[in-house]
Design a protein around this motif. Structure first.
Motif, PDB file in Angstrom:
ATOM      1  N   MET A   1      -6.488  -0.255  -8.602  1.00 29.35           N
ATOM      2  CA  MET A   1      -7.800  -0.608  -8.541  1.00 29.35           C
ATOM      3  C   MET A   1      -8.738   0.484  -8.737  1.00 29.35           C
ATOM      4  SD  MET A   1      -7.377  -3.720  -6.174  1.00 29.35           S
ATOM      5  CE  MET A   1      -5.761  -4.570  -6.465  1.00 29.35           C
ATOM      6  N   THR A   2     -10.099   0.043  -8.862  1.00 30.88           N
ATOM      7  CA  THR A   2     -11.185   0.987  -9.425  1.00 30.88           C
ATOM      8  C   THR A   2     -11.754   1.519  -8.186  1.00 30.88           C
ATOM      9  OG1 THR A   2     -12.455  -0.997  -9.851  1.00 30.88           O
ATOM     10  CG2 THR A   2     -11.551   0.119 -11.630  1.00 30.88           C
ATOM     11  N   THR A   3     -11.688   0.859  -6.812  1.00 33.20           N
ATOM     12  CA  THR A   3     -12.423   1.293  -5.727  1.00 33.20           C
ATOM     13  C   THR A   3     -11.578   2.749  -5.219  1.00 33.20           C
ATOM     14  OG1 THR A   3     -11.162  -0.235  -4.760  1.00 33.20           O
ATOM     15  CG2 THR A   3     -13.524  -0.718  -5.075  1.00 33.20           C
ATOM     16  N   ALA A   5     -10.046   5.199  -2.509  1.00 29.78           N
ATOM     17  CA  ALA A   5      -9.418   5.044  -1.182  1.00 29.78           C
ATOM     18  C   ALA A   5     -10.441   5.435  -0.211  1.00 29.78           C
ATOM     19  CB  ALA A   5      -8.328   5.818  -1.330  1.00 29.78           C
ATOM     20  N   ASP A   7      -9.930   6.020   2.811  1.00 31.68           N
ATOM     21  CA  ASP A   7      -9.501   7.001   3.909  1.00 31.68           C
ATOM     22  C   ASP A   7      -8.327   7.945   3.407  1.00 31.68           C
ATOM     23  OD1 ASP A   7      -7.523   4.149   5.492  1.00 31.68           O
ATOM     24  OD2 ASP A   7      -8.262   4.521   3.602  1.00 31.68           O
ATOM     25  N   PRO A   9      -4.929   9.683   2.636  1.00 36.04           N
ATOM     26  CA  PRO A   9      -3.690   9.725   3.309  1.00 36.04           C
ATOM     27  C   PRO A   9      -3.248  11.089   3.796  1.00 36.04           C
ATOM     28  CG  PRO A   9      -3.372   9.391   1.074  1.00 36.04           C
ATOM     29  CD  PRO A   9      -4.836   9.280   1.203  1.00 36.04           C
ATOM     30  N   ALA A  12      -4.088  13.013   7.420  1.00 34.08           N
ATOM     31  CA  ALA A  12      -3.141  12.718   9.121  1.00 34.08           C
ATOM     32  C   ALA A  12      -2.311  13.965   9.181  1.00 34.08           C
ATOM     33  CB  ALA A  12      -2.553  11.487   8.639  1.00 34.08           C
ATOM     34  N   GLN A 200      11.033  -8.714   5.570  1.00 36.69           N
ATOM     35  CA  GLN A 200      11.820  -7.733   4.689  1.00 36.69           C
ATOM     36  C   GLN A 200      13.392  -8.568   4.075  1.00 36.69           C
ATOM     37  OE1 GLN A 200      11.821  -4.505   7.317  1.00 36.69           O
ATOM     38  NE2 GLN A 200      10.715  -3.282   5.468  1.00 36.69           N
ATOM     39  N   PRO A 221      19.468   2.005   5.727  1.00 38.05           N
ATOM     40  CA  PRO A 221      18.313   2.897   6.181  1.00 38.05           C
ATOM     41  C   PRO A 221      17.247   2.720   7.166  1.00 38.05           C
ATOM     42  CG  PRO A 221      18.191   1.620   3.852  1.00 38.05           C
ATOM     43  CD  PRO A 221      19.286   1.263   4.533  1.00 38.05           C
ATOM     44  N   ALA A 222      16.925   1.264   7.289  1.00 39.49           N
ATOM     45  CA  ALA A 222      16.174   1.061   8.634  1.00 39.49           C
ATOM     46  C   ALA A 222      16.849   1.488  10.009  1.00 39.49           C
ATOM     47  CB  ALA A 222      15.963  -0.438   8.496  1.00 39.49           C
ATOM     48  N   TRP A 299      11.087  10.699   5.313  1.00 39.19           N
ATOM     49  CA  TRP A 299       9.735  10.000   5.155  1.00 39.19           C
ATOM     50  C   TRP A 299       9.081   9.915   6.418  1.00 39.19           C
ATOM     51  CZ3 TRP A 299      14.519   7.722   6.114  1.00 39.19           C
ATOM     52  CH2 TRP A 299      14.695   6.805   7.195  1.00 39.19           C
ATOM     53  N   PRO A 301       6.284  10.189   9.490  1.00 38.69           N
ATOM     54  CA  PRO A 301       5.312  11.352   9.912  1.00 38.69           C
ATOM     55  C   PRO A 301       5.735  12.390  10.929  1.00 38.69           C
ATOM     56  CG  PRO A 301       4.870   9.127  10.696  1.00 38.69           C
ATOM     57  CD  PRO A 301       6.155   8.915  10.014  1.00 38.69           C
ATOM     58  N   ALA A 302       5.298  13.479  10.658  1.00 33.78           N
ATOM     59  CA  ALA A 302       5.655  14.611  11.571  1.00 33.78           C
ATOM     60  C   ALA A 302       5.123  14.367  13.121  1.00 33.78           C
ATOM     61  CB  ALA A 302       5.049  15.960  11.125  1.00 33.78           C
TER      62      ALA A 302
ATOM     63  N   ALA B  95       5.471  -5.739   4.116  1.00 32.71           N
ATOM     64  CA  ALA B  95       6.881  -5.706   4.213  1.00 32.71           C
ATOM     65  C   ALA B  95       7.489  -4.487   3.446  1.00 32.71           C
ATOM     66  CB  ALA B  95       7.562  -6.938   3.717  1.00 32.71           C
ATOM     67  N   TRP B  99      11.053   4.074   4.265  1.00 29.90           N
ATOM     68  CA  TRP B  99      11.825   5.145   3.604  1.00 29.90           C
ATOM     69  C   TRP B  99      11.555   5.286   2.343  1.00 29.90           C
ATOM     70  CZ3 TRP B  99      13.427   0.847   6.347  1.00 29.90           C
ATOM     71  CH2 TRP B  99      14.240  -0.048   5.399  1.00 29.90           C
ATOM     72  N   VAL B 131      -2.662  -1.939 -10.228  1.00 26.52           N
ATOM     73  CA  VAL B 131      -3.189  -2.313  -9.052  1.00 26.52           C
ATOM     74  C   VAL B 131      -4.171  -0.838  -8.617  1.00 26.52           C
ATOM     75  CG1 VAL B 131      -1.406  -3.925  -8.186  1.00 26.52           C
ATOM     76  CG2 VAL B 131      -1.407  -1.218  -7.792  1.00 26.52           C
ATOM     77  N   GLY B 132      -4.369   0.206  -9.496  1.00 27.64           N
ATOM     78  CA  GLY B 132      -5.077   1.366  -9.227  1.00 27.64           C
ATOM     79  C   GLY B 132      -4.405   2.182  -8.441  1.00 27.64           C
ATOM     80  N   TYR B 140       3.873   7.951   1.241  1.00 26.39           N
ATOM     81  CA  TYR B 140       4.881   6.790   1.886  1.00 26.39           C
ATOM     82  C   TYR B 140       3.889   5.864   2.508  1.00 26.39           C
ATOM     83  CZ  TYR B 140       8.977   9.717   1.356  1.00 26.39           C
ATOM     84  OH  TYR B 140       9.915  10.208   0.601  1.00 26.39           O
ATOM     85  N   TRP B 142       3.186   4.879   5.540  1.00 25.02           N
ATOM     86  CA  TRP B 142       2.365   5.133   6.604  1.00 25.02           C
ATOM     87  C   TRP B 142       1.196   5.845   6.289  1.00 25.02           C
ATOM     88  CZ3 TRP B 142       1.496  10.064   8.302  1.00 25.02           C
ATOM     89  CH2 TRP B 142       2.341  11.085   7.646  1.00 25.02           C
ATOM     90  N   GLN B 143       1.034   6.422   5.020  1.00 22.31           N
ATOM     91  CA  GLN B 143      -0.057   7.232   4.582  1.00 22.31           C
ATOM     92  C   GLN B 143      -1.244   6.330   4.169  1.00 22.31           C
ATOM     93  OE1 GLN B 143       2.614  10.050   2.412  1.00 22.31           O
ATOM     94  NE2 GLN B 143       2.002  11.560   3.522  1.00 22.31           N
ATOM     95  N   ARG B 151      -1.785  -3.851  -1.646  1.00 26.81           N
ATOM     96  CA  ARG B 151      -1.608  -3.763  -3.405  1.00 26.81           C
ATOM     97  C   ARG B 151      -0.320  -3.251  -3.978  1.00 26.81           C
ATOM     98  NH1 ARG B 151      -7.179  -0.162  -2.957  1.00 26.81           N
ATOM     99  NH2 ARG B 151      -6.380   0.748  -4.910  1.00 26.81           N
ATOM    100  N   GLU B 185      -9.868  -7.811  -7.821  1.00 25.31           N
ATOM    101  CA  GLU B 185      -8.836  -7.326  -8.601  1.00 25.31           C
ATOM    102  C   GLU B 185      -7.557  -8.372  -8.766  1.00 25.31           C
ATOM    103  OE1 GLU B 185      -9.008  -4.568  -9.585  1.00 25.31           O
ATOM    104  OE2 GLU B 185     -10.800  -3.926  -8.670  1.00 25.31           O
ATOM    105  N   ARG B 188      -8.663 -10.282 -11.879  1.00 20.87           N
ATOM    106  CA  ARG B 188      -8.536  -9.242 -13.052  1.00 20.87           C
ATOM    107  C   ARG B 188      -6.918  -9.246 -13.508  1.00 20.87           C
ATOM    108  NH1 ARG B 188      -6.755  -4.639 -13.812  1.00 20.87           N
ATOM    109  NH2 ARG B 188      -6.822  -4.088 -11.643  1.00 20.87           N
TER     110      ARG B 188
END
Lengths: 303, 262
Positions: A1-3, A5, A7, A9, A12, A200, A221-222, A299, A301-302, B95, B99, B131-132, B140, B142-143, B151, B185, B188
């Motif tokens: 997407m062109t916008t 981000a 926030d 990432p 954190a 999932q 993995p979960a 994967w 977060p700390a 979803a 990991w 999807v940009g 990951y 969560w980030q 997206r 989007e 498009r």
């Protein structure tokens, strides 16, 4: 997407890292407080025993109960000098079969082997529990029942039985450790294998994923964070298991064997030293699993 | 692009019904639904909760089986269409697999479907670019913000190039500004890829803005109340929302929804 981000990432990560570092401060404060209180608490705990010894006319080489509190042969809490002397006696040379470090390694080895057996068994049981409801209904009550039998009651019998099949020494203790440790692994792992959310699972269905793929790419993995949490519980349980096994069976090495010998001799200083070594071993095992966890579940977060 | 290129419907729903057993009776989730979707269309299913819009989508995707009637997807039964991986599905929540990083999440369907290993990375990167999110392939889940996660899940649904895209309220949990950006989007993407999209929503303006046709559904029992053709020119942009016809269509849909409520 062109916008762009809104926030970022990356913002954190440093914040959570500094939150982690600040845990050390409060922990050190508690340690300092414990050190500070050690001397007065020790005097208080030993004074009564010293007074009774003086009253009975024993010659301790000191006049007052307070002065004798640091020189008792079997103190309630050893004085720092006695503690250091006990440490030296039990630690040097560390390779001697009577030294605490050597025996700590023996017990640690039994525990790790037991923990590995427990993980394997727990993983298999968890997979079966998640796979089949009827297996769960048939086995789960028995698994729970197996944990209600006190380990002290089972250990000698298991050791004798295994001895009849020629399994001796190291292995029976590991098996006894595995006996208590497999349960938390199986339960935690089963919970983890069930943790993927319905979306999932639907997603994998839209991909026409095979049951093996659903297991390998989603459920397994979960379940890893659950596995490591239960492994930490299992590690301390396995340590208790191998020490109890050493105490309650005929053994020639291990921290449990040292505890049994020194309690018969009422050597409190040695018992305190062995206790410290046991604590160090327990902490090391949990730290080892935490370290493994960090490497495997990279994967997350700390925290 | 809105011109229907073929006369054979890609999804065809006939007298479709779905009944759930509930304690002390049954719930009619969907009753006598009839609908034909042509290739290249953008269809929205709109209605209050309990109207069966998600059920209808899940029936098309073979995630549930109907209790009456029949439907065909891509000329086959839904089961066969799913077996042939004829559609990508975007859920209410992203979803994503916690990991896996973004790139690896988009590659997931390619791995499950055992597509050639060499092409996977390139294909996933292409989708992320679409999807940009090409700069975030190593992040990951969560980030990422909620909109970015959704997206990624759209990129994942498009990764194996299915002719159909099923979307179940994909932007329902997002704030309005993010949602309107993603709507643009999505239009498009639809123009660029030529996919047929079936989109579930409960927002009238979202349905009018996106769709070539809006299927209005009502609850108790869940059924199709009417279908509104949205004859707004493409490509649509923010000014499409100011078009007098936009309000006309919105009113028409609102009237149909009220009719079912009475």
């Amino acid at each position: 997407m062109t916008t762009a981000a809104p926030d970022s990432p990356l913002a954190a990560a440093p914040a959570s890292r500094s939150r982690r570092a600040s845990n050390a401060g409060p922990m050190l404060a508690v340690a300092a407080l414990a050190l500070l209180l050690y001397w007065p608490v020790m005097l208080l705990a030993n004074r009564g025993v010293a007074q009774r010894a003086l009253d009975s006319g024993a010659d301790l080489g000191c006049k007052t109960a307070l002065a004798c509190a640091t020189q008792l042969r079997n103190p309630v809490i050893p004085a720092p000098g006695q503690f250091l002397e006990g440490f030296r006696a039990l630690t040097i040379p560390p390779t001697a079969p009577t030294s605490a470090p050597y025996n700590m390694l023996v017990t640690g080895g039994e525990t790790l082997l037991g923990l590995s057996l427990a993980s394997l068994l727990g993983l298999i049981l968890a997979t079966l529990l998640v796979r089949s409801r009827s297996f769960e209904r048939a086995t789960l009550p028995w698994l729970i029942a197996s944990q209600t039998v006190p380990i002290v009651a089972i250990a000698p019998m298991l050791a004798v039985l295994l001895g009849q099949y020629g399994v001796q020494g190291f292995l029976p203790k590991a098996i006894i450790a595995a006996y208590i440790a497999f349960f938390p692994v199986a339960i935690g792992m089963a919970q983890g294998l069930r943790s993927p959310d319905p979306l999932q699972l639907d997603l994998m269905r839209t991909y026409r994923a095979s049951p093996g793929q659903v297991f390998g790419l989603l459920r397994l993995p979960a379940s890893l964070p659950y596995l490591f949490t239960s492994l930490k519980v299992a590690a301390t349980a396995a340590l208790v298991g191998s020490i109890v096994a050493e105490i309650s069976t005929i053994s020639f090495s291990g921290l449990g064997k040292m505890l049994a010998e020194n309690s018969r001799a009422s050597d409190t200083v040695a018992l305190w030293v062995i206790m410290v070594y046991s604590a160090v071993l327990g902490i090391a095992l949990v730290a080892l699993i935490g370290w493994l966890e960090k490497g495997v579940t990279r994967w997350r977060p700390a925290r | 692009m809105t011109q229907v290129s073929s006369t054979r419907p890609i999804v065809s729903v006939r007298d479709l019904g779905m009944v759930f057993p509930v304690p002390g009776g049954q719930t009619v989730a969907l009753q006598d639904a009839n609908l034909e979707i042509m290739p290249g269309e953008f269809i929205s299913l709109i209605g209050p909760s309990g109207c069966g819009k998600t059920t209808l989508l899940r029936l098309m995707a073979d995630l549930v089986r109907p209790t009456s009637g029949s439907l065909s997807v891509n000329g086959e039964t839904p089961d066969a269409a799913r077996q042939k991986r004829a559609y990508g599905y975007v859920f209410q929540a992203p979803a994503l697999m916690d990991w896996r990083n973004v790139l690896s999440n988009v590659k997931l369907p390619l791995e499950v479907m055992n597509l050639p290993r060499e092409g996977r990375d390139a294909r996933a990167r292409e989708m992320l670019k679409l999807v940009g999110l090409e700069k975030f392939e190593r992040s990951y889940p969560w980030q990422l913000s909620g909109g970015m996660q959704q997206r990624v899940s759209i990129a994942r649904a498009l990764a194996f190039d299915p002719p159909l895209l099923f979307m179940d309220e994909p932007f329902g949990a997002l704030d309005e500004i993010t949602r309107e950006n993603l709507n643009l989007e999505l239009l498009r993407l639809w123009r660029e890829t030529g996919k047929t999209v079936v989109f579930v929503t409960h927002s009238i303006s979202e349905a009018v803005f996106l769709s070539t046709r809006v299927v209005v559904m009502t609850a108790r029992p869940g059924k199709i109340e009417g279908v509104v053709n949205i004859d707004l020119p493409h490509p649509r942009g923010e000014d499409s929302r100011e078009d007098p016809r936009f309000f006309q269509y919105a009113t028409e849909i609102r009237e149909l929804l009220k009719k079912g409520h009475a």
